[in-house]
Design a protein around this motif. Structure first.
Motif, PDB file in Angstrom:
ATOM      1  N   ILE A 168      -5.704  44.779  25.815  1.00 29.64           N
ATOM      2  CA  ILE A 168      -6.843  43.900  25.549  1.00 29.64           C
ATOM      3  C   ILE A 168      -7.145  43.029  26.765  1.00 29.64           C
ATOM      4  CG2 ILE A 168      -7.632  41.946  24.158  1.00 29.64           C
ATOM      5  CD1 ILE A 168      -6.143  43.317  21.794  1.00 29.64           C
ATOM      6  N   GLN A 216     -16.187  43.164  21.005  1.00 25.38           N
ATOM      7  CA  GLN A 216     -15.272  44.268  20.704  1.00 25.38           C
ATOM      8  C   GLN A 216     -13.835  43.874  21.036  1.00 25.38           C
ATOM      9  OE1 GLN A 216     -15.858  47.764  23.099  1.00 25.38           O
ATOM     10  NE2 GLN A 216     -14.604  49.045  21.764  1.00 25.38           N
ATOM     11  N   LYS A 236     -12.423  41.491  18.424  1.00 26.25           N
ATOM     12  CA  LYS A 236     -12.005  42.193  17.202  1.00 26.25           C
ATOM     13  C   LYS A 236     -10.653  42.880  17.403  1.00 26.25           C
ATOM     14  CE  LYS A 236     -16.607  43.040  15.373  1.00 26.25           C
ATOM     15  NZ  LYS A 236     -17.624  44.055  15.101  1.00 26.25           N
ATOM     16  N   LEU A 237     -10.474  43.510  18.540  1.00 25.67           N
ATOM     17  CA  LEU A 237      -9.202  44.166  18.822  1.00 25.67           C
ATOM     18  C   LEU A 237      -8.070  43.153  18.910  1.00 25.67           C
ATOM     19  CD1 LEU A 237     -10.346  46.799  21.459  1.00 25.67           C
ATOM     20  CD2 LEU A 237      -9.573  47.253  19.128  1.00 25.67           C
ATOM     21  N   SER A 261      -7.075  42.005  15.549  1.00 25.67           N
ATOM     22  CA  SER A 261      -6.352  43.027  14.783  1.00 25.67           C
ATOM     23  C   SER A 261      -4.859  43.004  15.082  1.00 25.67           C
ATOM     24  CB  SER A 261      -6.923  44.426  15.075  1.00 25.67           C
ATOM     25  OG  SER A 261      -6.548  44.878  16.355  1.00 25.67           O
TER      26      SER A 261
END
Length: 88
Positions: free
Chosen positions: A57, A79, A82-83, A86
């Motif tokens: 990331i 994006q 969000k990663l 997670s």
């Protein structure tokens, strides 16, 4: 978005280490080792996997900040967020 080549080497190294740790945990379970020892090793594996994910990331964020502009940059950062979440 591709993972930076330097980051790939580091991530693969971390994942191979985690792979070995997982084999060790399996062996510990098969040998009937103490629960606390097994959980300690599982926590170490979890940290290694988290670090690998965060490295990927971070590489992506670096690319977003340095290589994107305007709407592309915003979409890439969303994006990556969000990663990141997670893994949290």
């Amino acid at each position: 978005m591709q993972v930076d080549e330097d980051a790939v080497g580091d991530v693969v190294k971390r994942l191979r280490r985690a792979e070995g740790q997982i084999r060790g945990v399996i062996g510990m379970l098969e040998d009937g080792r103490d629960c606390a020892e097994v959980v300690t090793q599982l926590a170490a594996v979890s940290r290694a996997l988290d670090r690998a994910g965060f490295k990927i990331i971070a590489s992506g964020l670096e690319q977003c900040v340095s290589g994107s502009a305007g709407d592309d940059r915003k979409a890439n950062l969303e994006q990556m967020e969000k990663l990141f979440l997670s893994l949290a």
